[in-house]
Design a protein around this motif. Structure first.
Motif, PDB file in Angstrom:
ATOM      1  N   ALA A 166       0.836  -1.212   0.000  1.00 25.12           N
ATOM      2  CA  ALA A 166       0.000   0.000   0.000  1.00 25.12           C
ATOM      3  C   ALA A 166       0.865   1.253   0.000  1.00 25.12           C
ATOM      4  CB  ALA A 166      -0.924  -0.005   1.200  1.00 25.12           C
ATOM      5  N   LYS A 167       2.052   1.143   0.583  1.00 28.79           N
ATOM      6  CA  LYS A 167       2.969   2.284   0.655  1.00 28.79           C
ATOM      7  C   LYS A 167       4.088   2.184  -0.361  1.00 28.79           C
ATOM      8  CE  LYS A 167       2.246   3.131   5.598  1.00 28.79           C
ATOM      9  NZ  LYS A 167       2.902   3.243   6.939  1.00 28.79           N
ATOM     10  N   ASN A 168       4.080   1.106  -1.157  1.00 27.00           N
ATOM     11  CA  ASN A 168       5.149   0.888  -2.141  1.00 27.00           C
ATOM     12  C   ASN A 168       6.520   0.981  -1.489  1.00 27.00           C
ATOM     13  OD1 ASN A 168       3.366   0.595  -4.423  1.00 27.00           O
ATOM     14  ND2 ASN A 168       3.070   2.804  -4.362  1.00 27.00           N
ATOM     15  N   THR A 169       6.639   0.354  -0.345  1.00 27.13           N
ATOM     16  CA  THR A 169       7.861   0.447   0.444  1.00 27.13           C
ATOM     17  C   THR A 169       8.312  -0.934   0.871  1.00 27.13           C
ATOM     18  OG1 THR A 169       7.247   2.644   1.250  1.00 27.13           O
ATOM     19  CG2 THR A 169       8.913   1.460   2.490  1.00 27.13           C
ATOM     20  N   MET A 170       9.619  -1.126   0.820  1.00 23.47           N
ATOM     21  CA  MET A 170      10.246  -2.375   1.246  1.00 23.47           C
ATOM     22  C   MET A 170      11.168  -2.070   2.413  1.00 23.47           C
ATOM     23  SD  MET A 170      12.800  -4.878  -0.910  1.00 23.47           S
ATOM     24  CE  MET A 170      13.886  -3.542  -1.364  1.00 23.47           C
ATOM     25  N   TYR A 171      11.327  -3.041   3.288  1.00 20.24           N
ATOM     26  CA  TYR A 171      12.156  -2.872   4.472  1.00 20.24           C
ATOM     27  C   TYR A 171      13.149  -4.023   4.595  1.00 20.24           C
ATOM     28  CZ  TYR A 171       8.128   0.050   5.547  1.00 20.24           C
ATOM     29  OH  TYR A 171       7.116   0.968   5.494  1.00 20.24           O
ATOM     30  N   LEU A 172      14.246  -3.752   5.278  1.00 18.26           N
ATOM     31  CA  LEU A 172      15.192  -4.800   5.648  1.00 18.26           C
ATOM     32  C   LEU A 172      15.604  -4.541   7.096  1.00 18.26           C
ATOM     33  CD1 LEU A 172      16.770  -7.304   4.687  1.00 18.26           C
ATOM     34  CD2 LEU A 172      18.698  -5.763   4.235  1.00 18.26           C
ATOM     35  N   GLN A 173      15.127  -5.393   7.973  1.00 17.19           N
ATOM     36  CA  GLN A 173      15.512  -5.323   9.382  1.00 17.19           C
ATOM     37  C   GLN A 173      16.747  -6.184   9.554  1.00 17.19           C
ATOM     38  OE1 GLN A 173      14.085  -3.617  12.114  1.00 17.19           O
ATOM     39  NE2 GLN A 173      15.910  -4.348  13.184  1.00 17.19           N
ATOM     40  N   MET A 174      17.828  -5.586   9.997  1.00 12.66           N
ATOM     41  CA  MET A 174      19.079  -6.320  10.175  1.00 12.66           C
ATOM     42  C   MET A 174      19.468  -6.268  11.644  1.00 12.66           C
ATOM     43  SD  MET A 174      21.310  -5.308   6.827  1.00 12.66           S
ATOM     44  CE  MET A 174      21.487  -3.594   7.293  1.00 12.66           C
ATOM     45  N   ASN A 175      19.658  -7.456  12.214  1.00 10.27           N
ATOM     46  CA  ASN A 175      20.058  -7.588  13.610  1.00 10.27           C
ATOM     47  C   ASN A 175      21.402  -8.283  13.693  1.00 10.27           C
ATOM     48  OD1 ASN A 175      17.453  -6.563  14.384  1.00 10.27           O
ATOM     49  ND2 ASN A 175      16.607  -8.631  14.123  1.00 10.27           N
ATOM     50  N   GLY A 176      22.025  -8.201  14.844  1.00 15.66           N
ATOM     51  CA  GLY A 176      23.307  -8.867  15.021  1.00 15.66           C
ATOM     52  C   GLY A 176      24.326  -8.467  13.970  1.00 15.66           C
ATOM     53  N   LEU A 177      24.392  -7.172  13.694  1.00 15.84           N
ATOM     54  CA  LEU A 177      25.267  -6.706  12.610  1.00 15.84           C
ATOM     55  C   LEU A 177      26.728  -6.984  12.908  1.00 15.84           C
ATOM     56  CD1 LEU A 177      23.323  -3.492  11.717  1.00 15.84           C
ATOM     57  CD2 LEU A 177      23.931  -5.285  10.098  1.00 15.84           C
ATOM     58  N   LYS A 178      27.450  -7.316  11.842  1.00 18.54           N
ATOM     59  CA  LYS A 178      28.863  -7.655  11.924  1.00 18.54           C
ATOM     60  C   LYS A 178      29.663  -6.666  11.069  1.00 18.54           C
ATOM     61  CE  LYS A 178      27.578 -12.553  12.014  1.00 18.54           C
ATOM     62  NZ  LYS A 178      27.767 -13.876  11.347  1.00 18.54           N
ATOM     63  N   PRO A 179      30.937  -6.507  11.359  1.00 21.78           N
ATOM     64  CA  PRO A 179      31.754  -5.617  10.518  1.00 21.78           C
ATOM     65  C   PRO A 179      31.695  -5.991   9.039  1.00 21.78           C
ATOM     66  CG  PRO A 179      32.918  -6.117  12.540  1.00 21.78           C
ATOM     67  CD  PRO A 179      31.677  -6.978  12.537  1.00 21.78           C
ATOM     68  N   GLU A 180      31.572  -7.279   8.748  1.00 24.20           N
ATOM     69  CA  GLU A 180      31.507  -7.701   7.350  1.00 24.20           C
ATOM     70  C   GLU A 180      30.198  -7.341   6.662  1.00 24.20           C
ATOM     71  OE1 GLU A 180      32.328  -9.580   9.997  1.00 24.20           O
ATOM     72  OE2 GLU A 180      31.564 -11.639   9.799  1.00 24.20           O
ATOM     73  N   ASP A 181      29.249  -6.813   7.408  1.00 26.64           N
ATOM     74  CA  ASP A 181      28.010  -6.292   6.803  1.00 26.64           C
ATOM     75  C   ASP A 181      28.203  -4.870   6.279  1.00 26.64           C
ATOM     76  OD1 ASP A 181      26.234  -7.915   9.436  1.00 26.64           O
ATOM     77  OD2 ASP A 181      26.314  -8.558   7.334  1.00 26.64           O
ATOM     78  N   THR A 182      29.345  -4.289   6.563  1.00 31.71           N
ATOM     79  CA  THR A 182      29.618  -2.931   6.092  1.00 31.71           C
ATOM     80  C   THR A 182      29.621  -2.897   4.574  1.00 31.71           C
ATOM     81  OG1 THR A 182      30.909  -2.346   8.047  1.00 31.71           O
ATOM     82  CG2 THR A 182      31.327  -1.084   6.037  1.00 31.71           C
ATOM     83  N   ALA A 183      28.777  -2.043   4.024  1.00 34.88           N
ATOM     84  CA  ALA A 183      28.628  -1.940   2.569  1.00 34.88           C
ATOM     85  C   ALA A 183      27.617  -0.838   2.263  1.00 34.88           C
ATOM     86  CB  ALA A 183      28.127  -3.258   1.991  1.00 34.88           C
ATOM     87  N   ARG A 184      27.510  -0.528   0.984  1.00 31.55           N
ATOM     88  CA  ARG A 184      26.424   0.331   0.547  1.00 31.55           C
ATOM     89  C   ARG A 184      25.286  -0.588   0.108  1.00 31.55           C
ATOM     90  NH1 ARG A 184      26.026   5.539   0.171  1.00 31.55           N
ATOM     91  NH2 ARG A 184      24.392   6.477  -1.132  1.00 31.55           N
ATOM     92  N   TYR A 185      24.116  -0.336   0.633  1.00 32.93           N
ATOM     93  CA  TYR A 185      22.966  -1.192   0.378  1.00 32.93           C
ATOM     94  C   TYR A 185      22.052  -0.516  -0.641  1.00 32.93           C
ATOM     95  CZ  TYR A 185      24.260  -4.339   4.129  1.00 32.93           C
ATOM     96  OH  TYR A 185      24.917  -5.261   4.899  1.00 32.93           O
ATOM     97  N   TYR A 186      21.721  -1.290  -1.671  1.00 33.19           N
ATOM     98  CA  TYR A 186      20.911  -0.775  -2.777  1.00 33.19           C
ATOM     99  C   TYR A 186      19.590  -1.521  -2.865  1.00 33.19           C
ATOM    100  CZ  TYR A 186      25.277   1.288  -4.442  1.00 33.19           C
ATOM    101  OH  TYR A 186      26.444   2.008  -4.572  1.00 33.19           O
TER     102      TYR A 186
END
Length: 121
Positions: free
Chosen positions: A74-94
């Protein structure tokens, strides 16, 4: 012209959480698959998670169990909930979306500009 705008990135400590959003705006018939990709410096862009128009999901092994993808059609919106983040998750997210132009199902790819996620103490 359809635009995708990501938000929610930032600097977070290891073990922390972030919620990324991707909002689509403009004129279109509907949106099929919506994906999150990420690209770290010196690395190829990789698929992180996918959600279909019907709500089926896919996760890369690297984030499975730590992330949840969802969408609000309805809002034309997507989400990504990320938990337990690690240094290797460092990036630009598209954000990527298959934009359906008409009732015949003709579609094209649209990318957002990305949001930076940095995981560091």
């Amino acid at each position: 012209q359809v635009q995708l705008v990501e938000s929610g990135g930032g600097l977070v400590q290891p073990g922390g959480s972030l919620r990324l959003s991707c909002a689509a705006s403009g004129r279109f018939f509907s949106i099929n698959n919506m994906d999150w990709y990420r690209q770290a410096p010196g690395k190829q862009r990789e698929l992180v998670a996918r959600i279909t128009s019907g709500g089926s999901t896919y996760y890369a092994d690297s984030v499975k169990g730590r992330s949840t993808i969802s969408r609000d059609n309805a809002k034309n919106t997507m989400y990504l909930q990320m938990n337990g983040l690690k240094p290797e998750d460092t990036a630009r997210y598209y954000c990527n979306a298959k934009i359906v132009m008409d009732a015949s199902g003709n579609f094209y790819d649209r990318w957002g500009q990305g949001t930076q996620v940095t995981v560091s103490s």
